[in-house]
Design a protein around this motif. Structure first.
Motif, PDB file in Angstrom:
ATOM      1  N   ASP A  13       0.848  -1.082   0.054  1.00 40.38           N
ATOM      2  CA  ASP A  13       0.181  -0.088   0.073  1.00 40.38           C
ATOM      3  C   ASP A  13       0.817   1.410   0.022  1.00 40.38           C
ATOM      4  N   LEU A  14       2.009   1.187   0.842  1.00 44.29           N
ATOM      5  CA  LEU A  14       3.007   2.143   0.966  1.00 44.29           C
ATOM      6  C   LEU A  14       3.543   2.386  -0.600  1.00 44.29           C
ATOM      7  N   ALA A  15       4.042   1.287  -1.298  1.00 48.15           N
ATOM      8  CA  ALA A  15       4.456   1.276  -2.623  1.00 48.15           C
ATOM      9  C   ALA A  15       3.520   2.046  -3.551  1.00 48.15           C
ATOM     10  N   SER A  16       2.432   1.745  -3.475  1.00 43.59           N
ATOM     11  CA  SER A  16       1.104   2.361  -4.453  1.00 43.59           C
ATOM     12  C   SER A  16       1.255   3.838  -4.294  1.00 43.59           C
ATOM     13  N   ALA A  60      -7.088   4.399  -3.055  1.00 45.89           N
ATOM     14  CA  ALA A  60      -5.833   3.440  -2.066  1.00 45.89           C
ATOM     15  C   ALA A  60      -5.937   3.612  -0.752  1.00 45.89           C
ATOM     16  N   GLU A  61      -5.472   2.700  -0.091  1.00 46.41           N
ATOM     17  CA  GLU A  61      -5.216   2.898   1.353  1.00 46.41           C
ATOM     18  C   GLU A  61      -4.671   4.344   2.099  1.00 46.41           C
ATOM     19  N   GLU A  87      -2.502  12.925  12.963  1.00 48.49           N
ATOM     20  CA  GLU A  87      -3.510  12.478  12.053  1.00 48.49           C
ATOM     21  C   GLU A  87      -2.688  11.826  10.570  1.00 48.49           C
ATOM     22  N   VAL A  88      -1.569  12.636  10.469  1.00 47.89           N
ATOM     23  CA  VAL A  88      -0.527  12.141   9.342  1.00 47.89           C
ATOM     24  C   VAL A  88       0.046  10.820   9.526  1.00 47.89           C
ATOM     25  N   ALA A  89      -0.130   9.810   8.782  1.00 46.25           N
ATOM     26  CA  ALA A  89       0.250   8.451   9.117  1.00 46.25           C
ATOM     27  C   ALA A  89       1.711   8.188   8.329  1.00 46.25           C
ATOM     28  N   GLY A  90       2.244   8.964   7.590  1.00 48.73           N
ATOM     29  CA  GLY A  90       3.610   8.940   6.838  1.00 48.73           C
ATOM     30  C   GLY A  90       3.745   9.959   5.992  1.00 48.73           C
ATOM     31  N   CYS A  91       4.910  10.058   5.128  1.00 46.31           N
ATOM     32  CA  CYS A  91       5.082  11.229   4.188  1.00 46.31           C
ATOM     33  C   CYS A  91       5.817  10.608   3.177  1.00 46.31           C
ATOM     34  N   VAL A  92       5.906  10.993   2.148  1.00 47.84           N
ATOM     35  CA  VAL A  92       6.704  10.926   0.975  1.00 47.84           C
ATOM     36  C   VAL A  92       7.327  12.031   0.366  1.00 47.84           C
ATOM     37  N   ARG A 146       4.446   5.878   9.729  1.00 49.61           N
ATOM     38  CA  ARG A 146       4.622   6.050  11.053  1.00 49.61           C
ATOM     39  C   ARG A 146       4.791   4.867  12.151  1.00 49.61           C
ATOM     40  N   ASP A 147       3.817   3.867  11.618  1.00 55.56           N
ATOM     41  CA  ASP A 147       3.734   2.647  12.463  1.00 55.56           C
ATOM     42  C   ASP A 147       4.368   1.474  12.071  1.00 55.56           C
ATOM     43  N   ARG A 148       5.108   1.711  10.841  1.00 55.57           N
ATOM     44  CA  ARG A 148       5.601   0.569  10.248  1.00 55.57           C
ATOM     45  C   ARG A 148       7.170   0.602   9.816  1.00 55.57           C
ATOM     46  N   PRO A 149       7.924  -0.644  10.127  1.00 57.47           N
ATOM     47  CA  PRO A 149       9.313  -0.197   9.641  1.00 57.47           C
ATOM     48  C   PRO A 149       9.423  -0.261   8.214  1.00 57.47           C
ATOM     49  N   GLY A 150      10.863   0.046   7.777  1.00 58.96           N
ATOM     50  CA  GLY A 150      10.845   0.099   6.420  1.00 58.96           C
ATOM     51  C   GLY A 150      10.522   1.197   5.800  1.00 58.96           C
ATOM     52  N   GLY A 151      10.013   0.998   4.536  1.00 54.55           N
ATOM     53  CA  GLY A 151       9.623   2.206   3.489  1.00 54.55           C
ATOM     54  C   GLY A 151       9.333   1.577   2.171  1.00 54.55           C
ATOM     55  N   ALA A 152       9.279   2.699   1.154  1.00 53.21           N
ATOM     56  CA  ALA A 152       9.180   2.202  -0.163  1.00 53.21           C
ATOM     57  C   ALA A 152       9.790   3.212  -0.869  1.00 53.21           C
ATOM     58  N   CYS A 153      10.595   2.833  -2.121  1.00 52.09           N
ATOM     59  CA  CYS A 153      11.298   3.828  -2.900  1.00 52.09           C
ATOM     60  C   CYS A 153      11.173   3.405  -4.466  1.00 52.09           C
TER      61      CYS A 153
END
Length: 184
Positions: A13-16, A60-61, A87-92, A146-153
């Motif tokens: 979902d992050l990769a998407s 998407a998620e 409220e922000v769950a992550g960033c890109v 924020r709540d998951r390890p790793g990431g997506a590139c």
């Protein structure tokens, strides 16, 4: 037996969301400044903004939301000033980069082979590289949650636009810097 480190595995979902940001950046063309996006859970956004619910149905998620321009100058300094509400769950982050070939230690030619001239992509010369190594331009998009390890590139080379590279291990330092923006 220890549990293997799975931080190099991309969350689909992050990769998407990272791919969506790269597509958005690609539509704006090349030679653009770095841009930061907040990631919010699409369902939470639909509840908070009911007028958007119909447009977000089936989305998407994660929904990326473009932020104001980052200050000019050093990207690390700019990221050090960023903080996100809960409220922000992550960033890109999307940024254009120069990709230089690896440098072998002096006298070490192991693993280095000459490619036929017609296999070598067009390259420029990076004036910042003292040895004048050829470089290639690319657009790097990296995201974390924020709540998951790793990431997506995702890395799209300017001279090979139809062949993006993917993987959580493409930019580990950038992922770490983005993760610090999400720290409380």
């Amino acid at each position: 037996m220890s549990t293997p480190d799975a931080s190099w595995i991309e969350d689909p979902d992050l990769a998407s969301a990272v791919a969506e940001v790269e597509e958005f950046a690609g539509a704006a063309g090349w030679d653009r400044p770095p841009q930061l996006f907040a990631l919010v859970r699409t369902a939470d956004l639909a509840r908070a903004e009911p007028q958007l619910a119909a447009r977000l149905a089936g989305a998407a998620e994660w929904t990326p939301i473009a932020q104001d321009a980052l200050p000019e100058g050093d990207l690390a300094d700019a990221l050090a000033t960023v903080g996100w509400p809960p409220e922000v769950a992550g960033c890109v982050l999307v940024q254009e980069i120069l990709v230089l070939p690896p440098v072998a230690p002096a006298g070490d030619t192991a693993g280095i082979r000459a490619a036929p001239a017609d296999d070598v992509p067009a390259a420029g010369t990076d004036p910042a590289a003292p040895d004048g190594r050829p470089h290639r331009e690319g657009r790097l998009v990296a995201g974390v949650l924020r709540d998951r390890p790793g990431g997506a590139c995702l890395l799209r080379m300017r001279d090979l636009p139809d062949t993006p590279l993917r993987g959580a291990d493409l930019a580990p330092n950038l992922l770490a810097a983005l993760r610090t923006t999400l720290s409380d």
